[in-house]
Design a protein around this motif. Structure first.
Motif, PDB file in Angstrom:
ATOM      1  N   GLY A  84      96.015  91.740   3.081  1.00 42.38           N
ATOM      2  CA  GLY A  84      96.361  91.561   1.894  1.00 42.38           C
ATOM      3  C   GLY A  84      96.499  90.276   1.021  1.00 42.38           C
ATOM      4  N   ARG A  85      96.428  89.155   2.162  1.00 39.73           N
ATOM      5  CA  ARG A  85      96.190  87.854   1.666  1.00 39.73           C
ATOM      6  C   ARG A  85      94.739  87.498   1.434  1.00 39.73           C
ATOM      7  NH1 ARG A  85      93.980  83.649   3.481  1.00 39.73           N
ATOM      8  NH2 ARG A  85      94.796  81.494   3.296  1.00 39.73           N
ATOM      9  N   LEU A  86      94.001  88.111   2.226  1.00 39.33           N
ATOM     10  CA  LEU A  86      92.541  87.746   1.901  1.00 39.33           C
ATOM     11  C   LEU A  86      91.922  88.564   0.664  1.00 39.33           C
ATOM     12  CD1 LEU A  86      89.677  87.862   4.615  1.00 39.33           C
ATOM     13  CD2 LEU A  86      89.274  88.836   2.257  1.00 39.33           C
TER      14      LEU A  86
ATOM     15  N   TYR B 174      87.320  97.391  11.850  1.00 31.97           N
ATOM     16  CA  TYR B 174      87.913  96.488  12.606  1.00 31.97           C
ATOM     17  C   TYR B 174      88.045  95.000  11.776  1.00 31.97           C
ATOM     18  CZ  TYR B 174      89.105  92.999  16.190  1.00 31.97           C
ATOM     19  OH  TYR B 174      89.626  91.912  17.128  1.00 31.97           O
ATOM     20  N   TRP B 175      89.304  94.489  11.661  1.00 28.45           N
ATOM     21  CA  TRP B 175      89.438  93.143  11.382  1.00 28.45           C
ATOM     22  C   TRP B 175      89.828  92.364  12.497  1.00 28.45           C
ATOM     23  CZ3 TRP B 175      88.716  91.320   6.275  1.00 28.45           C
ATOM     24  CH2 TRP B 175      88.567  92.185   5.194  1.00 28.45           C
ATOM     25  N   GLY B 176      88.733  91.332  13.021  1.00 29.99           N
ATOM     26  CA  GLY B 176      88.963  90.675  14.028  1.00 29.99           C
ATOM     27  C   GLY B 176      89.352  89.072  13.866  1.00 29.99           C
TER      28      GLY B 176
ATOM     29  N   GLU C   2      83.948  90.880   7.996  1.00 29.39           N
ATOM     30  CA  GLU C   2      84.030  89.511   7.206  1.00 29.39           C
ATOM     31  C   GLU C   2      84.433  89.745   5.759  1.00 29.39           C
ATOM     32  OE1 GLU C   2      83.628  86.886   8.681  1.00 29.39           O
ATOM     33  OE2 GLU C   2      83.088  87.786  10.770  1.00 29.39           O
ATOM     34  N   GLY C   3      85.111  88.664   5.324  1.00 29.77           N
ATOM     35  CA  GLY C   3      85.795  89.004   4.052  1.00 29.77           C
ATOM     36  C   GLY C   3      84.879  89.300   2.763  1.00 29.77           C
ATOM     37  N   GLU C   4      83.792  88.424   2.782  1.00 31.28           N
ATOM     38  CA  GLU C   4      83.024  88.674   1.469  1.00 31.28           C
ATOM     39  C   GLU C   4      82.497  90.106   1.481  1.00 31.28           C
ATOM     40  OE1 GLU C   4      82.950  86.713  -1.178  1.00 31.28           O
ATOM     41  OE2 GLU C   4      84.357  85.703  -0.458  1.00 31.28           O
TER      42      GLU C   4
ATOM     43  N   GLN D 237      86.816 107.762  -1.865  1.00 31.55           N
ATOM     44  CA  GLN D 237      87.256 107.128  -0.518  1.00 31.55           C
ATOM     45  C   GLN D 237      86.073 106.652  -0.016  1.00 31.55           C
ATOM     46  OE1 GLN D 237      88.712 110.317   2.012  1.00 31.55           O
ATOM     47  NE2 GLN D 237      89.386 108.938   3.763  1.00 31.55           N
ATOM     48  N   LEU D 238      86.211 105.451   0.698  1.00 36.98           N
ATOM     49  CA  LEU D 238      84.966 104.953   1.297  1.00 36.98           C
ATOM     50  C   LEU D 238      85.624 104.235   2.657  1.00 36.98           C
ATOM     51  CD1 LEU D 238      82.137 103.913   0.625  1.00 36.98           C
ATOM     52  CD2 LEU D 238      83.140 101.665  -0.067  1.00 36.98           C
ATOM     53  N   THR D 239      84.638 104.425   3.769  1.00 38.15           N
ATOM     54  CA  THR D 239      84.741 103.757   4.989  1.00 38.15           C
ATOM     55  C   THR D 239      84.035 102.571   5.006  1.00 38.15           C
ATOM     56  OG1 THR D 239      85.714 106.109   5.866  1.00 38.15           O
ATOM     57  CG2 THR D 239      84.931 104.071   7.381  1.00 38.15           C
ATOM     58  N   PHE D 240      84.623 101.547   5.372  1.00 36.93           N
ATOM     59  CA  PHE D 240      83.758 100.291   5.810  1.00 36.93           C
ATOM     60  C   PHE D 240      83.888  99.814   7.019  1.00 36.93           C
ATOM     61  CE2 PHE D 240      82.997  95.561   5.400  1.00 36.93           C
ATOM     62  CZ  PHE D 240      81.769  95.631   5.108  1.00 36.93           C
ATOM     63  N   LEU D 241      82.664  99.437   7.761  1.00 40.31           N
ATOM     64  CA  LEU D 241      82.948  98.876   9.310  1.00 40.31           C
ATOM     65  C   LEU D 241      81.787  98.216   9.382  1.00 40.31           C
ATOM     66  CD1 LEU D 241      81.893 101.705  11.822  1.00 40.31           C
ATOM     67  CD2 LEU D 241      81.839 102.203   9.429  1.00 40.31           C
ATOM     68  N   ARG D 242      81.839  97.305  10.297  1.00 46.08           N
ATOM     69  CA  ARG D 242      80.639  96.382  11.052  1.00 46.08           C
ATOM     70  C   ARG D 242      80.681  96.804  12.318  1.00 46.08           C
ATOM     71  NH1 ARG D 242      80.519  89.779  11.441  1.00 46.08           N
ATOM     72  NH2 ARG D 242      78.298  89.767  11.861  1.00 46.08           N
ATOM     73  N   THR D 243      79.234  97.258  12.532  1.00 48.22           N
ATOM     74  CA  THR D 243      78.889  97.382  13.889  1.00 48.22           C
ATOM     75  C   THR D 243      78.433  96.284  14.590  1.00 48.22           C
ATOM     76  OG1 THR D 243      76.902  98.266  13.560  1.00 48.22           O
ATOM     77  CG2 THR D 243      78.512  99.955  13.402  1.00 48.22           C
TER      78      THR D 243
END
Length: 742
Positions: free
Chosen positions: A218-220, A382-384, A407-409, A425-431
């Motif tokens: 939420g802050r980001l 995953y937000w790491g 990553e934020g951007e 609806q959208l799923t966003f992930l980084r592999t």
């Protein structure tokens, strides 16, 4: 054992399965009470649980909170009672049934998103719990089923469906079964409208309320809106404002308007309403609401108590419901719900979080049907580096299963895509690996052909959509064809059963099923089967196994089978039975062509499979289409669907000509075959002959193209009819393509 949590559900179950032991619960039983009831009921091998009845049309959102008591919480207590009886030490079969929870059919509109199928989200939380349970107790066989609203049951008994080791749900709609999967979305450039202007639901200087905004994600998001839009952000959280929050506010104030923090419990209606009144008084209207609150209470089901389970659930369920109530009549630009990839992984040890996320997804779809503003759901991976799991150890564990840190951007760009496009609806992930490897490691639901078996591309709109016009003018009356097919259902079932026996017997002629157990690869060689039919035999063996003739060994890729009854099945009595019933079958227009074609191929099946006769010589005798033509026309079912398809095509053509009268229309029919669709298309297009630039009739078979040239080449009312085995010649003209038929 049947368990119903309300009288209606109990009545449905006992009527359906009258021989089973049953329990009618009120949903308030304690774990101890349930333990005693189960103990008194005796041994349990298969437990069938039907979620309490809720209606999608019911506007009582507060009732969705109360429904959790007899729904997911009742199911949680039931699991705890089973564990108290040590049933986790033995195999157990589960069938869990909900109604109207999943969205199968939906569409986009100018309002950004509207779901056409009614959604009853109250018990969507059950799906998260049951799927997590299936992973924690992998020796339990679990099937999770979502039926349509009401009291109807599908023709296929849900108990006959295969269990799913991941606990993923199957949804039944109109007697067709569906499985949910994730499809990649490929955004090509920005969200550009027809006038070249980038569209967005964000506004410069907007006022936004973020539930849980002082936390990591939420802050980001707040930083991004303050920096790019000069937004006034208000954070709402349960904790009192402290020095850490003050420091964050001071830091973000360097970028634009300082965020405001209000301490209030958003799961309580009065507290949330008071906060909104205060914000409106100070800033005027609120333009957008973001639900970013999260409460992780991870623990295995064996160790988790109800208080911990409920705490994780409330952060999702109660807050969603209170937001819906307080902002019911507010003129928002949008409401955005932050959910998680957990909605699809439903991991062991996170049953409460999974339950909250699956509810949040379904509730977002429900709310979109009942509000005048867009409601969107984003499922984060995953937000790491921010949030509750930002640790080196967690990053390492996530990398092992193929997940990299978001990553934020990139995340904010994904949100821009969701908010600017007609996506619900959208799923966003980084592999951290190939997408297919990550899907496999996380056991994410995917298309049968792989993660890219089906995918979407976001493209600028070339001209206004005609979908609304087509829906308005297209009148479909299926009563006649439904009556025709229903009349033939009993005969179709008889034909199907007899075809199964004939298939088994004919394969016996080639040496199959002679021994109790056989290796499939060896039998393919021993029977003289041509290699071109290897895939066919694999599918046929699977079909015979489903009918009870065989037991397959080797999981999803069987290597052997066991014959249930090794005794030969004589072929002559079967054909005698066929001939006796065939006259009645041929009287049914919807069955006639199928019966003739099936008999022709089944009678010489051994000769086809070992290469003595070419299948095409039977299906297309003397290069004639007569044998297959009746499958595609002169058949009430195919004729009905052809008419619906072509009426839609004509409405499209009429609408396109109204938009651009001078633009020639190109029509591409994919897989035209015998021309059952084409012949009627030419008739319907006759009034628009001068505006049709080309009708391209395509098929992979040269025989079909030759047939089409002879049948239609000289009589088509279109300006030009072309014939092609591929569409490669159309690639340079695809930008002008208007209609595709297949």
């Amino acid at each position: 054992m049947l368990i119903g949590n309300d009288p209606l559900g109990y009545k449905q179950l006992t009527a359906r399965y009258p021989q089973a032991v049953s329990l009618l619960l009120d949903g308030n039983e304690s774990i101890e009470q349930l333990t005693e009831l189960l103990r008194e009921a005796g041994p349990i091998e298969h437990l069938i649980w039907l979620a309490p009845t809720t209606l999608a049309q019911d506007g009582d959102t507060d009732g969705m909170i109360r429904a959790q008591q007899g729904g997911v919480l009742g199911c949680f207590r039931l699991i705890k009672a089973l564990l108290a009886l040590a049933l986790d030490q033995q195999p157990l079969e589960w069938t869990v049934i909900t109604r109207g929870v999943l969205t199968v059919f939906g569409e986009a509109s100018s309002r950004h998103q509207v779901v056409t199928e009614p959604v009853a989200p109250a018990h969507a939380s059950v799906h998260g719990l049951i799927s997590a349970m299936a992973k924690e107790y992998s020796h339990w066989r679990v099937r999770l089923v979502d039926l349509p609203e009401g009291d109807g049951w599908p023709n296929l008994d849900p108990l006959l469906l295969p269990a799913d080791p991941r606990g993923d749900a199957l949804a039944c709609r109109n007697d067709v079964w569906y499985r949910q999967y994730l499809a990649p979305c490929l955004p090509l450039g920005g969200a550009v409208g027809r006038k070249g202007k980038v569209e967005s639901l964000y506004r410069d200087g907007g006022v936004y309320l973020v539930i849980g905004g002082a936390g990591g994600i939420g802050r980001l998001w707040s930083e991004y809106l303050i920096r790019t839009r000069g937004a006034q952000v208000i954070w709402l959280g349960r904790r009192e404002q402290n020095s850490q929050i003050d420091a964050t506010i001071a830091e973000l104030a360097k970028l634009g308007p300082a965020p405001r923090y209000i301490s209030a419990d958003a799961s309580k209606y009065a507290a949330l309403q008071q906060a909104v009144i205060q914000i409106s008084a100070e800033y005027g209207r609120i333009h957008g609401v973001i639900h970013a609150a999260i409460q992780l209470e991870d623990q295995s089901l064996a160790r988790m108590d109800q208080q911990r389970f409920t705490a994780g659930l409330v952060a999702k369920v109660d807050v969603c419901v209170r937001l819906a109530e307080v902002f019911e009549h507010q003129p928002l630009d949008f409401m955005l719900l932050f959910s998680s990839l957990q909605s699809f992984t439903k991991s062991a040890g996170q049953s409460n979080y999974a339950a909250g996320c699956t509810f949040k997804n379904a509730f977002g779809h429900y709310l979109a049907q009942h509000r005048a503003y867009p409601v969107k759901v984003i499922n984060w991976g995953y937000w790491g580096h921010v949030g509750s799991v930002a640790s080196e150890d967690y990053r390492r564990r996530m990398a092992e299963v193929g997940l990299g840190s978001i990553e934020g951007e990139q995340a904010m760009a994904a949100l821009e895509t969701l908010l600017a496009r007609p996506l619900s609806q959208l799923t966003f992930l980084r592999t951290s690996r190939r997408l297919s490897d990550t899907f496999s490691s996380l056991e994410l639901p995917r298309h049968p052909a792989g993660p890219f078996g089906e995918y979407g591309e976001i493209r600028p709109e070339a001209y206004p959509s005609l979908i609304a016009r087509m829906k308005k003018h297209l009148v479909v009356d299926s009563k006649g064809v439904r009556a025709t097919t229903q009349q033939a259902e009993a005969q179709r079932a008889t034909i199907d059963a007899l075809q199964g026996r004939l298939l088994y017997s004919q394969l016996q002629q080639l040496g199959w099923f002679g021994r109790e157990r056989e290796i499939i690869a060896e039998m393919k060689q021993r029977s003289g089967l041509m290699s071109m039919y290897y895939r066919w035999i694999d599918r046929s063996l699977d079909e015979l196994a489903q009918r009870g003739y065989l037991h397959m060994e080797g999981g999803n890729s069987p290597t052997a089978y066991r014959v249930i009854n090794p005794q030969p099945l004589a072929i002559e009595p079967l054909w005698t039975e066929w001939e006796a019933q065939k006259p009645d079958w041929l009287e049914q227009a919807s069955l006639k062509a199928e019966v003739i074609l099936a008999e022709a191929t089944l009678r010489v099946l051994p000769e086809i499979l070992d290469g003595r006769i070419a299948a095409t010589d039977i299906i297309f005798p003397d290069s004639s289409m007569a044998m297959v033509e009746g499958i595609y026309k002169y058949n009430p079912v195919s004729d009905f669907f052809n008419e619906v398809l072509l009426d839609a095509m004509v409405e499209f053509v009429k609408g396109r000509l109204e938009q651009s009268p001078e633009t020639p229309i190109l029509i591409l029919e994919i897989g035209a075959g015998t021309g059952g669709t084409s012949a009627r298309a030419f008739e319907k297009l006759r009034p628009y002959q001068r505006q049709i630039g080309e009708y391209c009739y395509t098929d992979v078979s040269q025989a079909f193209l030759m047939h089409a040239r002879q049948a239609y080449g000289l009589e088509t009312p279109t300006s030009v009819i072309s014939f092609s085995m591929s569409t490669s010649l159309w690639r340079s003209r695809v930008s002008r393509l208007v209609v595709m038929i297949w």
